[in-house]
Write a protein that holds these residues in place. Structure first.
Motif, mmCIF file in Angstrom:
data_model
loop_
_atom_site.group_PDB
_atom_site.id
_atom_site.type_symbol
_atom_site.label_atom_id
_atom_site.label_comp_id
_atom_site.label_asym_id
_atom_site.label_seq_id
_atom_site.Cartn_x
_atom_site.Cartn_y
_atom_site.Cartn_z
ATOM 1 N N VAL A 3 -12.375 -1.229 14.148
ATOM 2 C CA VAL A 3 -13.062 -0.257 13.007
ATOM 3 C C VAL A 3 -12.499 0.996 12.784
ATOM 4 O O VAL A 3 -12.526 1.335 11.573
ATOM 5 C CB VAL A 3 -14.424 0.073 13.710
ATOM 6 N N LEU A 4 -11.751 1.459 13.941
ATOM 7 C CA LEU A 4 -10.844 2.630 13.545
ATOM 8 C C LEU A 4 -9.861 2.494 12.506
ATOM 9 O O LEU A 4 -9.642 3.404 11.495
ATOM 10 C CB LEU A 4 -10.368 3.451 14.804
ATOM 11 N N LEU A 5 -9.020 1.264 12.575
ATOM 12 C CA LEU A 5 -8.083 1.156 11.834
ATOM 13 C C LEU A 5 -8.511 0.778 10.403
ATOM 14 O O LEU A 5 -7.935 1.058 9.359
ATOM 15 C CB LEU A 5 -7.035 0.033 12.385
ATOM 16 N N GLY A 6 -9.535 0.120 10.252
ATOM 17 C CA GLY A 6 -10.485 -0.096 9.078
ATOM 18 C C GLY A 6 -10.654 0.860 8.270
ATOM 19 O O GLY A 6 -10.691 1.021 7.156
ATOM 20 N N VAL A 7 -11.138 1.943 8.750
ATOM 21 C CA VAL A 7 -11.642 3.156 8.245
ATOM 22 C C VAL A 7 -10.422 3.905 7.849
ATOM 23 O O VAL A 7 -10.382 4.653 6.750
ATOM 24 C CB VAL A 7 -12.451 4.051 9.246
ATOM 25 N N ILE A 8 -9.153 3.919 8.645
ATOM 26 C CA ILE A 8 -8.152 4.528 8.182
ATOM 27 C C ILE A 8 -7.607 4.006 7.008
ATOM 28 O O ILE A 8 -7.194 4.580 5.802
ATOM 29 C CB ILE A 8 -7.031 4.619 9.293
ATOM 30 N N VAL A 9 -7.476 2.568 6.987
ATOM 31 C CA VAL A 9 -7.004 1.772 5.597
ATOM 32 C C VAL A 9 -7.808 2.305 4.265
ATOM 33 O O VAL A 9 -7.516 2.554 3.493
ATOM 34 C CB VAL A 9 -6.982 0.442 6.152
ATOM 35 N N PHE A 10 -9.362 2.230 4.652
ATOM 36 C CA PHE A 10 -10.097 2.577 3.542
ATOM 37 C C PHE A 10 -9.866 3.727 3.350
ATOM 38 O O PHE A 10 -9.887 3.964 1.827
ATOM 39 C CB PHE A 10 -11.513 2.451 4.128
ATOM 40 N N LEU A 11 -9.470 4.965 3.934
ATOM 41 C CA LEU A 11 -9.535 6.278 3.632
ATOM 42 C C LEU A 11 -8.052 6.279 2.834
ATOM 43 O O LEU A 11 -8.091 7.101 1.814
ATOM 44 C CB LEU A 11 -9.660 7.169 4.706
ATOM 45 N N PHE A 12 -6.954 5.633 3.191
ATOM 46 C CA PHE A 12 -5.780 5.759 2.586
ATOM 47 C C PHE A 12 -6.080 5.195 1.280
ATOM 48 O O PHE A 12 -5.488 5.375 0.027
ATOM 49 C CB PHE A 12 -4.818 4.956 3.072
ATOM 50 N N PHE A 13 -6.773 4.081 1.192
ATOM 51 C CA PHE A 13 -7.244 3.261 -0.074
ATOM 52 C C PHE A 13 -7.819 4.212 -1.255
ATOM 53 O O PHE A 13 -7.509 4.230 -2.300
ATOM 54 C CB PHE A 13 -8.134 2.002 0.290
ATOM 55 N N LYS A 19 -8.357 7.771 -0.862
ATOM 56 C CA LYS A 19 -7.707 9.083 -0.788
ATOM 57 C C LYS A 19 -6.449 9.069 -1.509
ATOM 58 O O LYS A 19 -5.969 9.865 -2.155
ATOM 59 C CB LYS A 19 -8.222 10.111 0.143
ATOM 60 N N ASP A 20 -5.458 8.562 -0.751
ATOM 61 C CA ASP A 20 -4.126 8.677 -0.943
ATOM 62 C C ASP A 20 -3.408 7.552 -1.906
ATOM 63 O O ASP A 20 -2.232 7.491 -1.838
ATOM 64 C CB ASP A 20 -3.170 8.461 0.424
ATOM 65 N N GLY A 21 -4.272 7.022 -2.558
ATOM 66 C CA GLY A 21 -3.580 5.813 -3.664
ATOM 67 C C GLY A 21 -3.076 4.472 -2.820
ATOM 68 O O GLY A 21 -2.254 4.001 -3.733
ATOM 69 N N LEU A 22 -3.560 4.043 -1.685
ATOM 70 C CA LEU A 22 -2.994 2.770 -1.441
ATOM 71 C C LEU A 22 -3.445 1.792 -2.179
ATOM 72 O O LEU A 22 -4.636 1.618 -2.414
ATOM 73 C CB LEU A 22 -3.588 2.754 0.183
ATOM 74 N N LYS A 23 -2.664 0.934 -2.646
ATOM 75 C CA LYS A 23 -2.968 -0.037 -3.601
ATOM 76 C C LYS A 23 -3.574 -1.244 -2.721
ATOM 77 O O LYS A 23 -3.179 -1.467 -1.564
ATOM 78 C CB LYS A 23 -2.056 -0.462 -4.488
ATOM 79 N N ALA A 24 -4.380 -2.159 -3.471
ATOM 80 C CA ALA A 24 -4.862 -2.972 -2.901
ATOM 81 C C ALA A 24 -3.783 -4.350 -2.103
ATOM 82 O O ALA A 24 -3.910 -4.782 -1.159
ATOM 83 C CB ALA A 24 -5.984 -3.783 -3.748
ATOM 84 N N SER A 25 -2.847 -4.307 -2.947
ATOM 85 C CA SER A 25 -1.904 -5.417 -2.606
ATOM 86 C C SER A 25 -0.993 -4.662 -1.279
ATOM 87 O O SER A 25 -0.733 -5.485 -0.467
ATOM 88 C CB SER A 25 -0.850 -5.292 -3.765
ATOM 89 N N HIS A 26 -1.093 -3.313 -1.156
ATOM 90 C CA HIS A 26 -0.470 -2.963 -0.018
ATOM 91 C C HIS A 26 -1.093 -3.138 1.251
ATOM 92 O O HIS A 26 -0.830 -3.473 2.272
ATOM 93 C CB HIS A 26 -0.290 -1.303 -0.075
ATOM 94 N N ALA A 27 -2.613 -2.837 0.871
ATOM 95 C CA ALA A 27 -3.414 -3.242 2.061
ATOM 96 C C ALA A 27 -3.309 -4.725 2.562
ATOM 97 O O ALA A 27 -3.418 -5.023 3.750
ATOM 98 C CB ALA A 27 -4.842 -3.031 1.782
ATOM 99 N N ILE A 28 -3.367 -5.703 1.410
ATOM 100 C CA ILE A 28 -3.271 -7.087 1.861
ATOM 101 C C ILE A 28 -2.184 -7.282 2.618
ATOM 102 O O ILE A 28 -2.087 -7.987 3.749
ATOM 103 C CB ILE A 28 -3.483 -7.871 0.841
ATOM 104 N N VAL A 29 -0.837 -6.694 2.205
ATOM 105 C CA VAL A 29 0.290 -6.753 2.809
ATOM 106 C C VAL A 29 0.421 -6.372 4.333
ATOM 107 O O VAL A 29 0.987 -7.285 5.332
ATOM 108 C CB VAL A 29 1.295 -6.377 2.101
ATOM 109 N N VAL A 30 -0.211 -5.271 4.521
ATOM 110 C CA VAL A 30 -0.166 -4.553 5.946
ATOM 111 C C VAL A 30 -1.115 -5.584 6.718
ATOM 112 O O VAL A 30 -0.973 -5.949 8.121
ATOM 113 C CB VAL A 30 -0.790 -3.431 5.931
#
Length: 64
Positions: A9-19, A21-32
């Motif tokens: 849950v913590l890592l999911g929240v961090i990824v969501f916040l990066f997505f 606020k910081d411009g994390l693209k969906a493709s980057h999240a999928i690769v990670v």
């Protein structure tokens, strides 16, 4: 089991916040995410799990 769920849950929240606020693209999240799944099936996974558990116990032992 509680540690695993809260860690996910913590890592999911961090990824969501990066997505959001910081411009994390969906493709980057999928690769990670895929990297994490593939890493979990390697021989390194027990070491990573042990490191995560020791870090959690270290942080759990901190008294304020």
């Amino acid at each position: 089991m509680i540690l695993n769920i809260s860690g996910v849950v913590l890592l999911g929240v961090i990824v969501f916040l990066f997505f959001r606020k910081d411009g994390l693209k969906a493709s980057h999240a999928i690769v990670v995410t895929l990297f994490g799944f593939y890493l979990a099936s390697t021989g390194v996974a027990p070491g990573i799990t042990a490191g995560g558990e020791s870090l959690a116990s270290l942080l759990g032992g901190i008294k304020f």
